[in-house]
Write an enzyme that holds these catalytic residues in place. Structure first.
Site, PDB file in Angstrom:
ATOM      1  CB  ALA A 167      -0.020  -1.188   7.079  1.00  0.00           C
ATOM      2  CG  ASP A 168       1.501   4.738   5.682  1.00  0.00           C
ATOM      3  OD1 ASP A 168       0.625   5.543   6.070  1.00  0.00           O
ATOM      4  OD2 ASP A 168       2.673   5.083   5.455  1.00  0.00           O
ATOM      5  CG  LEU A 169      -4.940   3.846   1.166  1.00  0.00           C
ATOM      6  CD1 LEU A 169      -4.125   3.270   0.019  1.00  0.00           C
ATOM      7  CD2 LEU A 169      -6.343   3.287   1.145  1.00  0.00           C
TER       8      LEU A 169
END
Ligand SMILES: Nc1ncnc2c1ncn2[C@@H]1O[C@H](COP(=O)(O)OP(=O)(O)O)[C@@H](O)[C@H]1O
Ligand SMILES: [Mg+2]
Length: 241
Positions: A167-169
């Site tokens: 979700a937060d690469l």
């Protein structure tokens, strides 16, 4: 690979007895480790993380904090919708599943939630990846070259091939260790059916992060040529392998 649940008046702890046979509430209290001279605090991320020297080896203790607009309002509180959907239990289980698949992630040690009224607070303990730097640090030190970019692309493709959506690469959540690259921070990550949409969104987020950190200071065309094209090459090659 297993999980054991331990409930108390405030909430519950989930831990992997194969990694650490005993975990109790004190493990999540930085003060407990400080008193034993087993705590060091590192910056990075939202509020920094604590590195703790536990009987199960060096670990990272992370307290979940809200980001964005709701941070000021809610701080570290999340709306309670059941134990299995707490941030910490979800990330713990996803980490275990990925570890089992042989994906390069830290091993999950324990997760906790503490419930109060409509809300809960949460923490996660993972085994520390030793001697690693974040990809963001590499970029700032001008150590991101085409070869590393290609390896990063291959890394992301391995997760995508297994159906893992991060979700937060971003470059702070990729670790470069002497032996391998690792992905971290799977808060809100999940297994998803293979589709181009979310895969491209993951890549776009990573691209923005690298560009913003100044991976190629001579502008976007240079960035595309030096960093992004090799990264996508590594990605495509591994995705179809
Ligand atoms: N298992 C780990 N091994 C080594 N370093 C870690 C580990 N987990 C977190 N870190 C370090 O702590 C930082 C913050 O952790 P992260 O899980 O990304 O939480 P957040 O971004 O929500 O603060 C990472 O960018 C990394 O530098
Ligand atoms: Mg992070």
């Amino acid at each position: 690979m297993h999980e054991q649940l331990r409930q108390d008046a405030e909430g519950a702890i989930l831990f992997d007895p194969g990694v650490s046979p005993q975990v109790d509430g004190r493990w999540f209290d930085p003060g407990y480790w400080r008193e034993r001279a087993a705590l060091s605090v590192r910056g990075g991320g939202r509020g920094g993380v604590a590195v703790i020297a536990t009987p199960a080896g060096e670990c990272v203790l992370r307290h979940y904090r809200r980001g964005g607009m709701v941070a000021r309002l809610l701080g570290d509180r999340y709306l309670w919708t059941g134990a299995d959907s707490t941030r910490s239990f979800a990330e713990f289980r996803l980490l275990q599943a990925m570890y089992k698949l042989g994906l390069p992630v830290p091993q999950a040690v324990a997760a906790r939630y503490q419930r109060r009224g409509l809300h809960y607070r949460a923490d996660l303990i993972t085994q520390r990846i030793p001697a690693a730097q974040t990809l963001a640090e590499r970029v700032v030190e001008r150590l991101l070259d085409a070869e590393l970019a290609q390896e990063v692309g291959a890394l992301v493709a391995r997760f995508h091939r297994a159906g893992v959506c991060h979700a937060d690469l971003n470059a702070h959540n990729v670790l470069v260790a002497p032996d391998a690259l690792y992905l971290l921070d799977f808060d809100r990550g999940r297994m998803r059916a293979p589709e181009q949409g979310w895969r491209i969104a993951n890549l776009q987020r990573l691209r923005r992060s690298l560009f913003k950190l100044g991976a190629a200071p001579d502008g976007e065309p240079a960035f595309d040529q030096q960093i992004w094209t090799p990264l996508l090459y590594g990605y495509e090659r591994t995705l179809s392998a």
